[in-house]
Design a protein around this motif. Sequence first.
Motif, mmCIF file in Angstrom:
data_model
loop_
_atom_site.group_PDB
_atom_site.id
_atom_site.type_symbol
_atom_site.label_atom_id
_atom_site.label_comp_id
_atom_site.label_asym_id
_atom_site.label_seq_id
_atom_site.Cartn_x
_atom_site.Cartn_y
_atom_site.Cartn_z
ATOM 1 N N GLU B 137 -6.275 21.255 29.411
ATOM 2 C CA GLU B 137 -5.024 21.954 29.116
ATOM 3 C C GLU B 137 -4.112 22.098 30.333
ATOM 4 O OE1 GLU B 137 -4.196 24.066 25.935
ATOM 5 O OE2 GLU B 137 -5.091 22.105 25.549
ATOM 6 N N VAL B 138 -4.616 21.681 31.514
ATOM 7 C CA VAL B 138 -3.878 21.963 32.746
ATOM 8 C C VAL B 138 -2.492 21.314 32.741
ATOM 9 C CG1 VAL B 138 -3.838 21.660 35.266
ATOM 10 C CG2 VAL B 138 -5.955 22.348 34.128
ATOM 11 N N ALA B 139 -2.448 20.018 32.468
ATOM 12 C CA ALA B 139 -1.174 19.303 32.570
ATOM 13 C C ALA B 139 -0.145 19.846 31.575
ATOM 14 C CB ALA B 139 -1.396 17.805 32.342
ATOM 15 N N ARG B 153 17.042 32.050 29.384
ATOM 16 C CA ARG B 153 17.163 33.006 30.484
ATOM 17 C C ARG B 153 15.965 32.764 31.377
ATOM 18 N NH1 ARG B 153 17.583 39.584 29.939
ATOM 19 N NH2 ARG B 153 17.449 40.052 32.151
ATOM 20 N N PRO B 154 16.172 32.262 32.602
ATOM 21 C CA PRO B 154 15.026 31.858 33.416
ATOM 22 C C PRO B 154 14.145 33.050 33.779
ATOM 23 C CG PRO B 154 17.105 31.044 34.333
ATOM 24 C CD PRO B 154 17.448 32.039 33.280
ATOM 25 N N GLY B 155 12.978 32.744 34.342
ATOM 26 C CA GLY B 155 12.094 33.833 34.747
ATOM 27 C C GLY B 155 10.797 33.300 35.307
ATOM 28 N N PRO B 156 9.990 34.192 35.852
ATOM 29 C CA PRO B 156 8.716 33.766 36.426
ATOM 30 C C PRO B 156 7.652 33.531 35.360
ATOM 31 C CG PRO B 156 8.993 36.142 36.704
ATOM 32 C CD PRO B 156 10.249 35.636 36.049
ATOM 33 N N VAL B 157 6.855 32.495 35.575
ATOM 34 C CA VAL B 157 5.716 32.212 34.700
ATOM 35 C C VAL B 157 4.483 32.123 35.583
ATOM 36 C CG1 VAL B 157 4.705 30.569 33.069
ATOM 37 C CG2 VAL B 157 7.178 30.935 33.079
ATOM 38 N N LEU B 158 3.432 32.807 35.187
ATOM 39 C CA LEU B 158 2.211 32.797 35.985
ATOM 40 C C LEU B 158 1.144 31.940 35.313
ATOM 41 C CD1 LEU B 158 0.526 35.521 37.987
ATOM 42 C CD2 LEU B 158 -0.811 34.632 36.075
ATOM 43 N N ILE B 159 0.469 31.159 36.150
ATOM 44 C CA ILE B 159 -0.654 30.344 35.650
ATOM 45 C C ILE B 159 -1.910 30.783 36.398
ATOM 46 C CG2 ILE B 159 -1.609 28.019 35.434
ATOM 47 C CD1 ILE B 159 1.249 26.920 35.526
ATOM 48 N N ASP B 160 -2.875 31.259 35.655
ATOM 49 C CA ASP B 160 -4.124 31.726 36.249
ATOM 50 C C ASP B 160 -5.182 30.659 35.978
ATOM 51 O OD1 ASP B 160 -5.598 33.629 37.616
ATOM 52 O OD2 ASP B 160 -6.216 34.692 35.785
ATOM 53 N N LEU B 161 -5.783 30.168 37.044
ATOM 54 C CA LEU B 161 -6.682 29.019 36.899
ATOM 55 C C LEU B 161 -8.055 29.329 37.508
ATOM 56 C CD1 LEU B 161 -6.625 26.060 35.900
ATOM 57 C CD2 LEU B 161 -5.941 25.391 38.203
ATOM 58 N N PRO B 162 -9.047 29.520 36.678
ATOM 59 C CA PRO B 162 -10.390 29.824 37.193
ATOM 60 C C PRO B 162 -10.891 28.720 38.124
ATOM 61 C CG PRO B 162 -10.295 30.249 34.841
ATOM 62 C CD PRO B 162 -9.010 29.541 35.213
ATOM 63 N N VAL B 163 -11.664 29.123 39.100
ATOM 64 C CA VAL B 163 -12.064 28.188 40.155
ATOM 65 C C VAL B 163 -12.928 27.059 39.608
ATOM 66 C CG1 VAL B 163 -14.061 29.574 40.905
ATOM 67 C CG2 VAL B 163 -12.878 28.075 42.551
ATOM 68 N N ASP B 164 -13.722 27.323 38.574
ATOM 69 C CA ASP B 164 -14.554 26.251 38.010
ATOM 70 C C ASP B 164 -13.692 25.229 37.252
ATOM 71 O OD1 ASP B 164 -14.143 28.470 36.287
ATOM 72 O OD2 ASP B 164 -15.572 27.638 34.855
ATOM 73 N N VAL B 165 -12.628 25.712 36.617
ATOM 74 C CA VAL B 165 -11.732 24.777 35.917
ATOM 75 C C VAL B 165 -11.032 23.869 36.931
ATOM 76 C CG1 VAL B 165 -9.791 24.580 34.296
ATOM 77 C CG2 VAL B 165 -11.431 26.456 34.041
ATOM 78 N N GLN B 166 -10.804 24.399 38.125
ATOM 79 C CA GLN B 166 -10.196 23.579 39.178
ATOM 80 C C GLN B 166 -11.109 22.414 39.566
ATOM 81 O OE1 GLN B 166 -8.856 25.999 42.570
ATOM 82 N NE2 GLN B 166 -8.564 27.726 41.184
ATOM 83 N N MET B 167 -12.421 22.612 39.348
ATOM 84 C CA MET B 167 -13.366 21.571 39.785
ATOM 85 C C MET B 167 -13.833 20.646 38.658
ATOM 86 S SD MET B 167 -15.446 23.528 42.785
ATOM 87 C CE MET B 167 -15.852 24.973 41.925
ATOM 88 N N LEU B 168 -13.646 21.086 37.416
ATOM 89 C CA LEU B 168 -14.024 20.221 36.288
ATOM 90 C C LEU B 168 -13.064 19.039 36.195
ATOM 91 C CD1 LEU B 168 -14.869 22.894 33.588
ATOM 92 C CD2 LEU B 168 -16.453 21.297 34.719
ATOM 93 N N GLU B 169 -13.519 17.975 35.530
ATOM 94 C CA GLU B 169 -12.688 16.775 35.484
ATOM 95 C C GLU B 169 -12.107 16.510 34.096
ATOM 96 O OE1 GLU B 169 -14.970 13.573 37.057
ATOM 97 O OE2 GLU B 169 -14.480 14.165 39.118
#
Lengths: 160, 564
Positions: B137-139, B153-169
């Motif tokens: 789902e990252v991309a 109306r623009p604004g901030p969007v936050l993306i929270d990404l667990p560290v294990d998801v950062q390492m999965l392929e």
Amino acid sequence: MSKFIIAALVENKFGVLARISGLFSARGFNISSLAVGETEDPEVSRMTIVVDADEKILEQVKKQLNKLIEVITVYDLTGGEYVDRELILVKVKAASTDIREKIVQVVDSTGAEIVDIGKKSVTVEESGDEHRIKALVELLRPYGILEIVRTGKIALQSDA
Amino acid sequence: MAKLKGAEILVKSLCKEGVRHIFGYPGGSVLPLYDALYDEKSITFHLTRHEQGAVHAADGYARATGEVGVCMATSGPGATNLVTGIATAHMDSIPMIAITGQVKSVLIGNDAFQEADIVGITRSVTKHNYLIKDVSEVARTVKEAFHIARTGRPGPVLIDLPVDVQMLEAEFEYPRTIEMRSYNPVLKGHPGQIKKIADAVEKSQRPLIYAGGGIILSGASQELTRFARKSNLPVTTTMMGLGGFPEDDPLSLGMLGMHGTAYANHAVQEADLIIAVGARFDDRVTGRIDDFAPRSTIVHIDVDPSSVGKNVKVDIPVIGDAKSILADLTSVVNRKECPEWHEKISSWKKQLPLTYRKDDKLRPQYVVERICELTKGRDVIVSTEVGQNQMWAAQFYTYTRPRTWLSSGGLGTMGYGLPAAIGAKVGCPDAVVFDIAGDGSIQMNIQELATAVIEKLPVKIAILNNGWLGMVRQWQELFYKKRYAFVGLAEDVDKYCPDFVKLAESYGALGIRVKEKNQVDAAIEKALEVDGPVVMDFVIEREENVYPMVPAGEAIDRMIHGLA
Ligand SMILES: Cc1ncc(C[n+]2csc(CCOP(=O)(O)OP(=O)(O)O)c2C)c(N)n1
């Protein structure tokens, strides 16, 4: 202040309910009832929200709901034709056989249903519009109501 | 297709969105992301000294360039340190992506080390936010997040990404288009409504344009200027709208509101037609809302339907993008002849100019005027802190171009100015960037001087040093019988703390102290000449106030005027 009934179609994703309830609390809008469930499309949930508001607040509620990214459509049902239903369970005191029988009689006459009979209480189920629910509660009140639980309203526009 | 790690996918996706700068701070939960960024040559990472510095820098970058600002922090305390800056961006509708690391998916909800429910915490201060649980789902999430941040109306969007998801392929394919059935901002204004505005202009005798930050955000300055000049309508801007209309144009009334010009505020109260564009009738602008523009028909052009009709009753609402609506409006509007109205405005301008006591004391307004004067013709961006410094910077500098004024309007965040200046300098390396600061606010993110020095970002900091939390002291003077409770920052009249010159030097920046009016020019010229960060410590009149001032809750023409 009066009660307004709004329906929102939302993406069926985690966190959506929190977003919606957060919107109400952050802006000091009062939710009178809220019912959520999946629709014919499993990716979409429908929320039926009854709010205590005046026209101006209602307008803001609708706009703010629409502004949430995961809200697909907002309908204001209040003005138009719609059918609404609510389910209620009422637990009534019934210490003796006499009283129990009496309650059963009374309930039979309304079309509501007895769903549980215990040693000290009887639980009655009713579904219907607000009027019907209210009538049942008033009917049972003299016996002593122990507990009430309601699902909150659900509603659909009628295409009459 | 080759598989990539979640962290790599995120970085590649940022590249696809055109990101060239990230402001951030590391920690355990973003190490894979950090590692992926190490190899990405097209993105420059700017290490700040505090996560708040990173988020405000991303914000300043966004305001100065019009691009989406990106910041990054680790889970827990890193993420919570972003919150003030995210809220700042949210209140001012600044496009931003905040990326946070999160603890391992399986640990979420377990009160794990450095876990914070940042999605829950930031729900009410972001336009939208995401917790990504699945590497596939990252991309798509990044694509959606940028789309949401920069459109409508623009604004901030936050993306929270667990560290294990950062390492999965997962396989990486960046989506070309984005379909969101639940998010489709309206851009084009309704032609019928636009015609109504033109008719209202025709009928009016005392028309006025009230332009807000939406002008800057939608890139509509040119369209606004054309519309105002063609229709011959006077223009006042909010603080957020500064630079959206050239203040040296005869049609300009400068800023309105609590510390706006007297003539702008009087004009609002007398107008019979107000065309609000990209503004939201904030209470600092309207004063007592029931008395706001009592004689006026109100037109409100805004991209956010929930802004329209929120605070005032609107007669002609138009939903859509300011740029396109103003262009459409210009093509149907006629020149409005209303000489009496212009006459009236000129006489207010003459009778009630923005001014201050011009003696030989070192007064803050003079400093701001000199900065404006000595940088004329150069490409200048001004950021500010919050308080009196911010108001003087708004009043006494003449803004003529959009994206040259960076200031925390909605939230009023002290500590915004220095990191925002750093972000602006990164985005606009050829511009001269000033942070006009107070001695209180500057201490809230003073650590970012290190970032400026090490990254060779020569920002120029002008501290208007009064030894007080000046704006609070002003309110205490005027409304609390001069009971100056807990607002003194100096130990004594001549013992200011810290010594900003030494402080600057300890960071490797140049520090200049100015105590006399006649040293102001030399200090500014020196600062402009030096190729590095400079801290100018202007020791100003201690109890100077910002005037005019509309007391909170009063109608905006009930101003307290200063001594001229
Ligand atoms: C983070 C934060 N805390 C508190 C405030 C309230 N506040 C507004 S202005 C001000 C004083 C600012 O003092 P200083 O930076 O010295 O500026 P001056 O008004 O003296 O120019 C304070 C405390 C704020 N705006 N932001």
